[in-house]
Scaffold this motif. Structure first.
Motif, PDB file in Angstrom:
ATOM      1  N   ALA A 142      27.497  22.791  64.404  1.00 35.18           N
ATOM      2  CA  ALA A 142      27.901  23.481  63.171  1.00 35.18           C
ATOM      3  C   ALA A 142      28.822  24.652  63.502  1.00 35.18           C
ATOM      4  CB  ALA A 142      26.666  23.972  62.429  1.00 35.18           C
ATOM      5  N   GLY A 143      29.871  24.773  62.731  1.00 37.45           N
ATOM      6  CA  GLY A 143      30.849  25.836  62.967  1.00 37.45           C
ATOM      7  C   GLY A 143      32.065  25.342  63.708  1.00 37.45           C
ATOM      8  N   GLY A 144      31.928  24.235  64.422  1.00 33.49           N
ATOM      9  CA  GLY A 144      33.059  23.656  65.132  1.00 33.49           C
ATOM     10  C   GLY A 144      33.617  22.483  64.364  1.00 33.49           C
ATOM     11  N   PRO A 145      34.707  21.904  64.841  1.00 38.98           N
ATOM     12  CA  PRO A 145      35.283  20.743  64.158  1.00 38.98           C
ATOM     13  C   PRO A 145      34.339  19.554  64.200  1.00 38.98           C
ATOM     14  CG  PRO A 145      36.351  21.095  66.287  1.00 38.98           C
ATOM     15  CD  PRO A 145      35.465  22.286  66.043  1.00 38.98           C
ATOM     16  N   ARG A 146      34.272  18.833  63.103  1.00 40.63           N
ATOM     17  CA  ARG A 146      33.379  17.677  63.025  1.00 40.63           C
ATOM     18  C   ARG A 146      34.020  16.481  63.724  1.00 40.63           C
ATOM     19  NH1 ARG A 146      31.352  15.868  57.174  1.00 40.63           N
ATOM     20  NH2 ARG A 146      33.473  15.055  57.000  1.00 40.63           N
ATOM     21  N   GLN A 147      33.257  15.851  64.581  1.00 41.17           N
ATOM     22  CA  GLN A 147      33.746  14.677  65.301  1.00 41.17           C
ATOM     23  C   GLN A 147      33.939  13.517  64.334  1.00 41.17           C
ATOM     24  OE1 GLN A 147      31.043  13.175  68.291  1.00 41.17           O
ATOM     25  NE2 GLN A 147      32.699  12.473  69.602  1.00 41.17           N
ATOM     26  N   SER A 148      35.034  12.798  64.486  1.00 40.18           N
ATOM     27  CA  SER A 148      35.268  11.649  63.620  1.00 40.18           C
ATOM     28  C   SER A 148      34.235  10.565  63.917  1.00 40.18           C
ATOM     29  CB  SER A 148      36.676  11.094  63.825  1.00 40.18           C
ATOM     30  OG  SER A 148      36.770  10.454  65.096  1.00 40.18           O
ATOM     31  N   MET A 149      34.004   9.691  62.938  1.00 35.66           N
ATOM     32  CA  MET A 149      33.060   8.605  63.158  1.00 35.66           C
ATOM     33  C   MET A 149      33.560   7.677  64.252  1.00 35.66           C
ATOM     34  SD  MET A 149      30.230   7.111  62.654  1.00 35.66           S
ATOM     35  CE  MET A 149      29.440   7.682  61.141  1.00 35.66           C
ATOM     36  N   GLU A 150      34.854   7.464  64.339  1.00 28.03           N
ATOM     37  CA  GLU A 150      35.404   6.596  65.378  1.00 28.03           C
ATOM     38  C   GLU A 150      35.069   7.134  66.764  1.00 28.03           C
ATOM     39  OE1 GLU A 150      39.689   4.617  66.739  1.00 28.03           O
ATOM     40  OE2 GLU A 150      39.630   6.242  65.279  1.00 28.03           O
ATOM     41  N   ASP A 151      35.265   8.445  66.970  1.00 21.36           N
ATOM     42  CA  ASP A 151      34.961   9.042  68.268  1.00 21.36           C
ATOM     43  C   ASP A 151      33.461   9.048  68.530  1.00 21.36           C
ATOM     44  OD1 ASP A 151      37.636   9.495  68.754  1.00 21.36           O
ATOM     45  OD2 ASP A 151      37.593  11.577  68.058  1.00 21.36           O
ATOM     46  N   PHE A 152      32.681   9.352  67.470  1.00 14.72           N
ATOM     47  CA  PHE A 152      31.236   9.384  67.654  1.00 14.72           C
ATOM     48  C   PHE A 152      30.691   7.990  67.973  1.00 14.72           C
ATOM     49  CE2 PHE A 152      26.848   9.070  66.271  1.00 14.72           C
ATOM     50  CZ  PHE A 152      26.295  10.132  66.950  1.00 14.72           C
ATOM     51  N   PHE A 153      31.263   6.979  67.346  1.00 12.56           N
ATOM     52  CA  PHE A 153      30.822   5.605  67.580  1.00 12.56           C
ATOM     53  C   PHE A 153      30.952   5.258  69.068  1.00 12.56           C
ATOM     54  CE2 PHE A 153      31.586   0.988  67.721  1.00 12.56           C
ATOM     55  CZ  PHE A 153      30.500   0.526  66.991  1.00 12.56           C
ATOM     56  N   TYR A 154      32.071   5.665  69.679  1.00 11.16           N
ATOM     57  CA  TYR A 154      32.250   5.398  71.113  1.00 11.16           C
ATOM     58  C   TYR A 154      31.234   6.206  71.931  1.00 11.16           C
ATOM     59  CZ  TYR A 154      34.171   5.282  75.793  1.00 11.16           C
ATOM     60  OH  TYR A 154      34.313   5.136  77.152  1.00 11.16           O
ATOM     61  N   SER A 155      31.027   7.474  71.548  1.00 13.85           N
ATOM     62  CA  SER A 155      30.055   8.307  72.270  1.00 13.85           C
ATOM     63  C   SER A 155      28.654   7.714  72.164  1.00 13.85           C
ATOM     64  CB  SER A 155      30.057   9.732  71.709  1.00 13.85           C
ATOM     65  OG  SER A 155      31.328  10.334  71.851  1.00 13.85           O
ATOM     66  N   TYR A 156      28.312   7.208  71.008  1.00 15.27           N
ATOM     67  CA  TYR A 156      26.999   6.588  70.783  1.00 15.27           C
ATOM     68  C   TYR A 156      26.834   5.369  71.690  1.00 15.27           C
ATOM     69  CZ  TYR A 156      23.246   4.154  68.229  1.00 15.27           C
ATOM     70  OH  TYR A 156      22.084   3.510  67.884  1.00 15.27           O
ATOM     71  N   ALA A 157      27.864   4.518  71.726  1.00 13.31           N
ATOM     72  CA  ALA A 157      27.792   3.311  72.560  1.00 13.31           C
ATOM     73  C   ALA A 157      27.737   3.666  74.039  1.00 13.31           C
ATOM     74  CB  ALA A 157      28.997   2.417  72.274  1.00 13.31           C
ATOM     75  N   ARG A 158      28.463   4.711  74.418  1.00 19.95           N
ATOM     76  CA  ARG A 158      28.466   5.113  75.840  1.00 19.95           C
ATOM     77  C   ARG A 158      27.095   5.634  76.265  1.00 19.95           C
ATOM     78  NH1 ARG A 158      32.099   6.123  79.844  1.00 19.95           N
ATOM     79  NH2 ARG A 158      31.561   7.750  81.329  1.00 19.95           N
ATOM     80  N   LYS A 159      26.428   6.379  75.371  1.00 23.28           N
ATOM     81  CA  LYS A 159      25.082   6.853  75.679  1.00 23.28           C
ATOM     82  C   LYS A 159      24.103   5.687  75.753  1.00 23.28           C
ATOM     83  CE  LYS A 159      25.349  11.550  73.813  1.00 23.28           C
ATOM     84  NZ  LYS A 159      24.856  12.484  72.751  1.00 23.28           N
TER      85      LYS A 159
END
Length: 262
Positions: free
Chosen positions: A18-35
């Motif tokens: 919170a307070g920082g730029p919100r990550q796009s769903m496209e970027d988060f989707f890759y981060s989720y899959a990488r985790k």
């Protein structure tokens, strides 16, 4: 289930940053899959491809349709959060109808007609939309009963499918939001100057022509300008910081939760 888990993890990630730029769903989707799969790009690619293929085959389902549109950048993820708010408001209206029918007591049962009237008044739905919701209510609770147990309005089966009312209500919300976004985008695109800025006075007039209430249009204008909603002031405009004479067109759309065209 994967889509629900992605949304839950995305909301948690947004709260933590919170307070920082919100990550796009496209970027988060890759981060989720990488985790999920670690540094194995083949597994990430295969899982992502298979999930998207399943979502595409089931795009008639509201969850699948909305997630794909957000992932591909056709809709802002704010639409998902707005949908959750509308569902909560729908349940609140049903509870109000229950208390009104039972002298202030909540028995978990409401009348179809007062409930549908409350939905129409609150969300400005057309007669056709209300008729569709009436058919959905009758499908779930039976056409011969005027009463319904609203605790199961958005209940899901074991495969996480909602009943006919839940699907119809959410489909309407998504369609209404897409139509509203298209109308606002057309308005902004029509008002752009050669430098891609728009007059806020012209925006206000256009938004008031589109909205069901001037207060809704003014709130939309303030959000698009990045200003907070203050109390109503002289002339019916909300107080707070002064509204600039112009605003960058694409910034206005993005602050409004609308993905600019192109």
């Amino acid at each position: 289930r994967a889509v629900r888990d992605i949304w839950a993890k995305k909301m948690l990630s947004d709260r933590e940053s919170a307070g920082g730029p919100r990550q796009s769903m496209e970027d988060f989707f890759y981060s989720y899959a990488r985790k999920k799969f670690g540094a194995f790009p083949n597994l990430i690619a295969e899982w992502s491809y298979n999930l998207i293929a399943v979502l595409e085959r089931n795009a008639v389902d509201n969850d699948c349709d909305l997630f794909l549109k957000v992932l591909r950048g056709f809709l802002s993820e704010d639409v998902y959060y707005a949908q959750l708010q509308q569902i909560a408001e729908c349940e609140r209206l049903a509870a109000e109808c229950d208390r009104a029918m039972h002298a202030g007591s909540a028995l978990g049962v409401a009348g179809k007609r007062p409930f549908l009237a409350a939905l129409q008044a609150r969300f400005g739905k057309s007669e056709a939309a209300i008729a569709e919701l009436k058919r959905a209510l009758d499908s779930v609770y039976g056409p011969h009963s005027e009463l319904f147990a609203y605790g199961s309005l958005f209940a899901e089966d074991r495969e996480m499918n909602q009943n006919d009312f839940g699907e119809a209500f959410r489909d309407q919300m998504l369609q209404e939001r897409e139509e509203q976004n298209a109308a606002i985008t057309d308005l902004v695109d029509g008002l752009r100057d050669k430098d891609d800025w728009v007059s806020t006075m012209d925006l206000r007039e256009g938004l008031r022509a589109l909205a069901s209430a001037d207060s809704d249009a003014d709130a939309q204008l303030l959000r698009g300008c990045g200003l907070s909603l203050g109390p109503l002031g002289p002339g019916g405009m909300r107080g707070g910081p002064p509204i600039p004479e112009r605003v960058a067109a694409d910034e206005f759309l993005m602050r409004s939760g609308i993905v600019p065209r192109g």
